[in-house]
Every structure is written in structure tokens, then in C-alpha cells.
Design an enzyme around this catalytic site. Structure first.
Site, PDB file in Angstrom:
ATOM      1  N   ASP A   1       0.838  -1.200   0.000  1.00 29.97           N
ATOM      2  CA  ASP A   1       0.000   0.000   0.000  1.00 29.97           C
ATOM      3  C   ASP A   1       0.877   1.256   0.000  1.00 29.97           C
ATOM      4  OD1 ASP A   1      -2.241   1.590  -0.043  1.00 29.97           O
ATOM      5  OD2 ASP A   1      -2.635   1.429   2.103  1.00 29.97           O
TER       6      ASP A   1
ATOM      7  N   ASP B   1      -1.899   8.985  10.038  1.00 30.72           N
ATOM      8  CA  ASP B   1      -2.536   8.281   8.925  1.00 30.72           C
ATOM      9  C   ASP B   1      -3.838   7.603   9.360  1.00 30.72           C
ATOM     10  OD1 ASP B   1      -2.337   7.082   6.191  1.00 30.72           O
ATOM     11  OD2 ASP B   1      -2.386   5.242   7.369  1.00 30.72           O
TER      12      ASP B   1
ATOM     13  N   GLU C   1      -4.988  13.383   9.140  1.00 28.11           N
ATOM     14  CA  GLU C   1      -5.375  12.951   7.796  1.00 28.11           C
ATOM     15  C   GLU C   1      -6.771  12.345   7.896  1.00 28.11           C
ATOM     16  OE1 GLU C   1      -5.657  10.037   4.310  1.00 28.11           O
ATOM     17  OE2 GLU C   1      -5.151   9.342   6.313  1.00 28.11           O
TER      18      GLU C   1
ATOM     19  N   HIS D   1      -0.948  11.828  -2.897  1.00 26.78           N
ATOM     20  CA  HIS D   1      -0.703  10.475  -3.402  1.00 26.78           C
ATOM     21  C   HIS D   1      -1.979   9.645  -3.479  1.00 26.78           C
ATOM     22  CE1 HIS D   1      -1.111   9.903   0.828  1.00 26.78           C
ATOM     23  NE2 HIS D   1      -1.189   8.599   0.644  1.00 26.78           N
ATOM     24  N   ASP D   2      -3.081  10.130  -2.842  1.00 25.97           N
ATOM     25  CA  ASP D   2      -4.328   9.361  -2.820  1.00 25.97           C
ATOM     26  C   ASP D   2      -5.299   9.841  -3.897  1.00 25.97           C
ATOM     27  OD1 ASP D   2      -3.937   7.408  -0.909  1.00 25.97           O
ATOM     28  OD2 ASP D   2      -4.444   8.749   0.753  1.00 25.97           O
TER      29      ASP D   2
ATOM     30  N   ARG E   1      -4.189   4.267  -7.905  1.00 27.49           N
ATOM     31  CA  ARG E   1      -3.526   5.466  -7.384  1.00 27.49           C
ATOM     32  C   ARG E   1      -2.101   5.588  -7.918  1.00 27.49           C
ATOM     33  NH1 ARG E   1      -4.419   4.718  -1.116  1.00 27.49           N
ATOM     34  NH2 ARG E   1      -3.995   2.584  -1.761  1.00 27.49           N
TER      35      ARG E   1
HETATM   36  C1  GLC Z   1      -4.103   6.756   4.282  1.00 30.51           C
HETATM   37  C2  GLC Z   1      -3.106   6.860   3.158  1.00 30.51           C
HETATM   38  C3  GLC Z   1      -3.460   5.905   2.090  1.00 30.51           C
HETATM   39  C4  GLC Z   1      -3.494   4.520   2.662  1.00 30.51           C
HETATM   40  C5  GLC Z   1      -4.405   4.444   3.862  1.00 30.51           C
HETATM   41  C6  GLC Z   1      -4.144   3.210   4.643  1.00 30.51           C
HETATM   42  O1  GLC Z   1      -5.348   7.210   3.939  1.00 30.51           O
HETATM   43  O2  GLC Z   1      -3.045   8.175   2.686  1.00 30.51           O
HETATM   44  O3  GLC Z   1      -2.551   5.980   1.029  1.00 30.51           O
HETATM   45  O4  GLC Z   1      -3.935   3.633   1.693  1.00 30.51           O
HETATM   46  O5  GLC Z   1      -4.191   5.476   4.766  1.00 30.51           O
HETATM   47  O6  GLC Z   1      -2.937   3.329   5.368  1.00 30.51           O
HETATM   48  C1  GLC Z   2     -10.567   6.698   2.271  1.00 30.37           C
HETATM   49  C2  GLC Z   2     -10.109   6.977   3.635  1.00 30.37           C
HETATM   50  C3  GLC Z   2      -8.805   7.715   3.615  1.00 30.37           C
HETATM   51  C4  GLC Z   2      -7.823   7.018   2.691  1.00 30.37           C
HETATM   52  C5  GLC Z   2      -8.374   6.743   1.369  1.00 30.37           C
HETATM   53  C6  GLC Z   2      -7.407   5.905   0.586  1.00 30.37           C
HETATM   54  O1  GLC Z   2     -10.946   7.887   1.666  1.00 30.37           O
HETATM   55  O2  GLC Z   2     -11.052   7.739   4.367  1.00 30.37           O
HETATM   56  O3  GLC Z   2      -8.290   7.770   4.899  1.00 30.37           O
HETATM   57  O4  GLC Z   2      -6.735   7.840   2.468  1.00 30.37           O
HETATM   58  O5  GLC Z   2      -9.577   6.074   1.511  1.00 30.37           O
HETATM   59  O6  GLC Z   2      -7.856   5.717  -0.699  1.00 30.37           O
END
Ligand code: GLC
Ligand code: GLC
Length: 644
Positions: A143, A286, A328, A392-393, A517
Site C-alpha cells: 500500500d 494516517d 489525515e 498520493h491518494d 492510485r
Molecule cells: C491513508 C493513506 C493511504 C493509505 C491508507 C491506509 O489514507 O493516505 O494511502 O492507503 O491510509 O494506510
Molecule cells: C478513504 C479513507 C482515507 C484514505 C483513502 C485511501 O478515503 O477515508 O483515509 O486515504 O480512503 O484511498
């Protein structure tokens, strides 16, 4: 119960039979002063979480020993930083702040090589560098590093902990604050705790949420969202070795930690303080919305999630007060706000602003953006937003449906439209994006794509249309002009400063093709940097335009600590806000979200309280007695009093 009195009693007892490392008299006295100051708060939080347990006192004792140990190990230079930050706690509100987020390997190769890129960062004006998770993690799909196998070990491909410490020092010398991830909702299934749990050790099975059969999972499941439905349905994974179901909110190899267990709180605090002692100045929390599970709820944003984060924050205040938390929380706007407080997260991503900037670009209408910012932009003056346009998301359309409703917008339908628009399924769309996490049950999805591709540059270049290229460049600069001026830390996503386009090569990579992503996780090549040096290229216009905006921001204190007010423009295409600070400086920002010229009544300039003002972006003077302000397609104006 008188919690203050009890906390003092408790601390006296703890101090009487402590077994801490030998510290110098001076160190011990600083530690004790901070401990005495913060303990009532910490005690109250932990009591709320774990006070019902017979072994509460034991865990408190353990925790204090860990805090003392981490303080003892904290390098001198960082203790000095603690002192500096305590005197200047609002450092992140300065107009000098400019963030960048990057993957170590994609940006530089490895940690050592990243050190050599510091001049590149300085040239851009970066003062805050978020390195995507660089810890030991499973080979293949991890991930993007968010499955951590060992918080104290750096991923071998990137370097070592010593390299990281060196880098932290070099960054500090260059005036750049290092930001690291604190991935504390879950560990990877290869973390030693998870391995022990799989081997049947009860102590470690209690670190996670493990179930013999589906009875309890099925009860929880009735209320849970699915985050990655494209890879696995539901929130649980069957583990053969342990013969149990494991709670895995994200991927199957990311095991949610069980914070109802005080042993987990203590163990993770030790990991957190280890990261703090590496020399980072902010920790990105995170997936913090998911850390507390409560039957019958969606297990997001629970009250006790806040209690936990405040308790972690107290531990930092005692041991490493230079370090701040960044939230986040990519959730409903009202819930995002609840994490932002001096004693919880001093910084927070601003996902609402991010999503609505894209929404306004698609619709050419800024009403939802304005109305939402009016409702949700104001936060505690001790805190700051981290404003970004890409990361990055994926992009999720996290706006408040009630606010949309007031404007006659149906939230569900609007999200569908936005998904269609950004995945190129809507005729006439300028965007090249990819659908992500499509949920076969309800048709939901989210959007991936690089900033430049989503803003239209990819299509414009493909069709070789000079006007469309011009529009894409203008869009990119205009949306950056917002995050650079609206208040908070602007955060660039590495590669966006050069207008990098989608990279589709992940579709050929087995460990990546199921996770779209990767389309916007792009390597920075020397060719890309060279291309941005070609005065005829769109990339040149982007990188030079951006640098200019950054320099202007750093030159005017009104971009720093100032209040923000959303301004009504009487023109739905134009988004506006004004800012003013204590020294009497004013700023008015106007952004035209349409590809047509727009006209505004110059009444709007009255908020600047001046006869004449200057658009510092193009040095043009504007007079308040002129009837109209004419705006070019996708133009951004930064207006200040002319005498400023
Ligand atoms: C956060 C990160 C995302 C990841 C998720 C699980 O939302 O930004 O990239 O997949 O957490 O750790
Ligand atoms: C969802 C979660 C966020 C995560 C994302 C990853 O939106 O709420 O925390 O970064 O998924 O794709």
C-alpha cells in the site's frame, strides 16, 4: 471523582516508586516540570479509555517509564528545538511555509540521494518535506508503504535509520522541517506483533481485532464502509495461520490495531517517540478516523478516537514538544474539524477545499466552494490547514450534502457527475483521470490522476490544441494560487511543480495494477526537469508561474498569520476571499473558474480599504472608482493596497 486531585495523587505515587533511566539533574527537572504540567490532561484521557481496568495503574507506570526513556534518548539538538518551538509555537503559520510531499524513491532514488536534492527543494522555496512512509514493509504490494512491518527500520531499498537521521540533520540545516508518517491505525501482517498473533500468542492476538467466527464481524459489518472494494469486499480477512478473522479496514495485509487494549497504546507510543527522536517536526496521523471501534456505529470518528489522539499529543508535549500532529481525516467536513485543536492535531489536511476546487473546475461554478468554505474554513488560531490540490491518494467528493442541498444540488447525483467528468466519461470534459475503488454494490467510486492530467494538460497536448494547453496551464496556476494564499501551509505534491502527466506503466506491474492510485505516483526524471527548462513548453510556464507565486507569498506577511473571509462576488464563476492581519495589511484574492472572461463590479475592492490596489501577480494597478474589473479566463488576482 475529582479528576484533577486524583491525577495529582496518582502522579505523586508514580514518582515515588519510579524506575527511570539515570538522567542529569537538569534533564530530570525539565522532564518533571513538563510531566507535572501535562499529567492531569493525560491522566484524564487515559482514565476515560482504560480507567475501568484492574491493571490501569500498571499501564500508567509503564507509560511513564517509556516517556522518561524516550526523553533520555532524545538528542540534544532536538531538545534545543523543543525549547525554540515552545517559544514560537505558531511557526507553521508563517508566509515562508511551503510544503512538499514526495516518495523517496520516486523523487530521488534513496535517502542518501535525496540529500543531494536539497538545493532543488530550496530553489523552489520548500520549508516542509513530507516523505511518504519509508519504513520496512512487505515486498510487492505494501500500500505504498502504508503497511508497516517495523517502525524502527527503514525500507532496505531506501536506506537505513542512520541515513534518515543524517537527512533530518541536513534538512534542519537547510531550514526544512521533516514530516514523517505515523501509521498507527494498522500494522502490516509481517509486523512482529502480527506474526506473534498468527503463531497463536494470546497477548499479541489482543493487539488486533481477531474473531473465531463471523458472528461479531457480521454485526459490525452492518454499519461499516468499504474503503478498497476493488480488492476485497468487507472489512475482515480470514487468517489461515491464526484460524481467525482479522479486522482489516484497508488491504487484507493491513491489520487494524486494537486500541481498547492499553498495551497497544503504550507500545505504539514508544514507536511514535522513536520517530519523534529521529528529528521530524510533524507526524502525519494516517487514517486516524478509524482507530476506535464501537459496535453499532460506522467505527469512524468515534469520541474515543479523539481521546486517544489527545493522549498521544500529551505524550509528545512531555517528551518531544517540538513535534506537531497533522490530521489525515478524509471524512465529512464537520468531522474533519473535530480533530483540529491545539491539544489534538495542530495541523490538518483540508480535503474539503481540495475536492471543491476540482468540483468548481468541472462546473465552472464556485457557489458550493464558497458556501462550504464559509461554513468550514475557520479553525482555532493556534492551528493551521494544510492546503493541497493533489496528493498520493484518490480524490473523494467529501462535501456536506446539506450545504449542497441549500444550493439545489443533489449530493449523490453531483458526485456521480464529478466522477464521470474526471474519468473522461462526460462529453466535453478536459480531464484525463482514472476511476478508483468502484463499489459494485452502490456504484460509488473515487478519482485518480495527476494534477496536470486532471486539469486538462494531457488531453490538450494529445490533441495539440494551443488554446486548451493555455487553459490547462492557467487552471493549474489558478488552483495553486488558492492554496498558496487562503491561509495555512500550502502543500505541493512532488511532480506537480513540473506538470507531470499520468504514468500508466503501473498497469503492467503485478504489484500495482489493482491500485489505480499509482497512475499519479510518478518518478521524477531528469528529462522532466529539463523539459520544464524549455521556455516554449507548458511545463516551463507551470514551473515558472508557480515559482513566481511562491516568491510573492514569501515576500508579503499578509499570506502568513491573517484572518480569512470568503467574499461574495455576485458572479458564480469567480471565487474570492479577503485576508487581513494585525499590522493592517489587506489581501483580496479573485479566481475565475471559467474559460470565459468575467466581469466583476469593483465594489468588491472596498474590502481593501484603499483608493488604488495592485495585482501583485502581474503588477497591474486597479482603481476603486473604475466600474468593473475584467478577468481573463482562469485568471487569479492577488490584490493588495497600492501603498503596501
Ligand atoms: C491513508 C493513506 C493511504 C493509505 C491508507 C491506509 O489514507 O493516505 O494511502 O492507503 O491510509 O494506510
Ligand atoms: C478513504 C479513507 C482515507 C484514505 C483513502 C485511501 O478515503 O477515508 O483515509 O486515504 O480512503 O484511498
Amino acid at each position: 471523582m475529582n479528576i484533577l486531585l486524583e491525577s495529582q495523587r496518582c502522579l505523586d505515587r508514580l514518582l515515588a516508586d519510579e524506575s527511570w533511566p539515570q538522567m542529569s539533574q537538569a534533564a530530570r527537572s525539565v522532564f518533571e516540570i513538563r510531566l507535572r504540567k501535562e499529567f492531569p490532561k493525560l491522566f484524564a484521557k487515559l482514565f476515560a479509555l482504560y480507567g475501568h481496568r484492574y491493571d490501569f495503574y500498571y499501564y500508567l507506570q509503564q507509560l511513564l517509564a517509556s516517556l522518561a526513556q524516550a526523553y533520555h534518548e532524545r538528542p540534544r539538538a532536538l531538545k534545543l528545538k523543543d525549547k525554540q518551538r515552545l517559544v514560537d509555537p505558531h511557526w507553521y503559520q508563517s508566509e515562508d511555509m511551503l510544503g512538499m510531499a514526495c516518495y523517496v524513491d520516486l523523487f530521488a532514488g534513496n535517502i542518501k540521494q535525496l540529500k543531494a536534492k536539497i538545493p532543488y527543494l530550496l530553489d523552489l522555496g520548500v520549508t516542509y518535506l513530507h516523505l511518504m512512509p519509508l519504513y520496512d514493509s512487505p515486498k510487492g504490494d505494501s500500500d505504498g508503504g502504508y503497511a508497516v512491518s517495523d517502525y524502527r527500520k527503514v525500507n532496505e531499498q531506501l536506506g537505513t535509520v542512520d541515513d534518515l537521521k543524517e537527512l533530518a540533520k541536513a534538512l534542519e540545516k537547510a531550514g526544512i522541517s521533516l514530516v514523517l508518517d505515523f501509521v498507527f491505525n494498522h500494522t502490516s501482517d509481517e509486523h512482529r506483533w502480527a506474526k506473534a498473533a498468527q503463531a497463536g500468542e494470546l497477548e499479541y492476538q489482543e493487539y488486533f481485532h481477531m474473531f473465531d467466527d463471523r458472528t461479531i464481524p457480521d454485526q459490525y459489518e452492518q454499519h461499516l464502509r468499504e474503503i478498497f472494494p476493488q480488492v476485497r469486499r468487507g472489512n475482515y480477512t480470514w487468517n489461515e495461520k491464526a484460524n481467525k478473522w482479522v479486522w482489516t479496514t484497508f488491504n487484507s495485509f493491513q491489520w487494524d490495531l486494537n486500541y481498547a487494549n492499553p498495551a497497544v497504546f503504550n507500545a505504539i507510543t514508544e514507536e511514535m517517540l522513536f520517530l519523534a527522536n529521529l528529528g521530524c517536526e510533524a507526524l502525519r496521523l494516517d487514517a486516524l478516523a478509524f482507530i476506535w471501534k464501537e459496535m453499532g456505529t460506522n467505527c469512524e470518528n468515534q469520541d474515543k478516537a479523539h481521546t486517544l489522539i489527545q493522549a498521544f499529543n500529551s505524550c509528545l508535549q512531555i517528551t518531544a514538544p517540538a513535534v506537531v500532529f497533522k490530521s489525515e481525516a478524509i471524512v465529512h467536513p464537520d468531522e474533519v474539524l473535530k480533530y483540529i485543536a491545539k491539544d489534538e492535531c495542530q495541523l490538518s489536511y483540508n480535503p474539503l477545499l481540495m475536492a471543491l476546487i476540482w468540483e468548481s473546475l468541472a462546473t465552472r461554478n464556485t457557489q458550493l466552494l464558497s458556501q462550504s468554505m464559509r461554513k468550514s474554513f475557520a479553525i482555532s488560531p493556534d492551528c493551521a490547514w494544510v492546503n493541497y490540490v493533489r496528493c498520493h491518494d484518490d480524490i473523494g467528493w467529501t462535501f456536506d450534502d446539506d450545504v449542497a442541498q441549500q444550493l439545489g444540488i443533489n449530493g449523490h447525483d453531483h458526485r456521480q457527475f464529478l466522477n464521470q467528468f474526471y474519468t473522461g466519461r462526460f462529453a466535453g470534459s478536459f480531464a484525463s483521470g482514472v476511476a478508483f475503488a468502484e463499489n459494485p454494490s452502490n456504484g460509488d467510486c473515487r478519482v485518480c490522476g495527476s494534477l496536470a492530467s486532471l486539469a486538462g494538460l494531457e488531453k490538450a497536448i494529445q490533441t495539440n490544441n494551443p488554446q486548451h494547453i493555455q487553459h490547462a496551464v492557467a487552471r493549474i496556476l489558478m488552483i495553486h494560487s488558492i492554496i498558496l494564499s487562503i491561509g495555512g501551509v500550502p502543500l505541493l505534491y512532488s511532480g506537480d511543480e513540473l506538470g507531470l502527466l499520468n504514468d500508466y506503466s503501473y498497469q503492467q506491474d503485478n504489484s500495482k495494477q489493482h491500485d489505480d492510485r499509482w497512475v499519479h505516483r510518478i518518478g521524477l526524471t531528469t528529462q522532466a526537469i529539463e523539459q520544464a527548462n524549455h521556455p516554449q513548453s507548458a511545463q516551463y510556464a507551470i514551473s515558472q508561474g508557480l515559482k513566481r507565486l511562491i516568491n510573492l507569498r514569501q515576500d508579503h506577511t499578509v499570506f502568513g498569520q491573517s484572518a480569512t473571509t470568503i467574499v461574495d462576488t455576485n458572479n458564480a464563476h469567480v471565487f474570492a476571499f479577503s485576508r487581513h492581519n494585525e499590522t493592517g495589511e489587506h489581501l483580496l484574492v479573485l479566481c475565475n473558474f471559467s474559460e470565459n472572461p468575467q466581469r466583476l463590479n469593483s465594489q468588491i475592492l472596498h474590502s481593501l480599504a484603499t483608493q488604488a490596489c495592485k495585482n501583485i501577480i502581474n503588477e497591474q494597478l486597479l482603481k476603486t472608482h473604475d466600474l468593473h474589473i475584467e478577468m481573463q479566463p482562469y485568471e487569479a488576482m492577488w490584490l493588495v493596497n497600492h501603498d503596501q
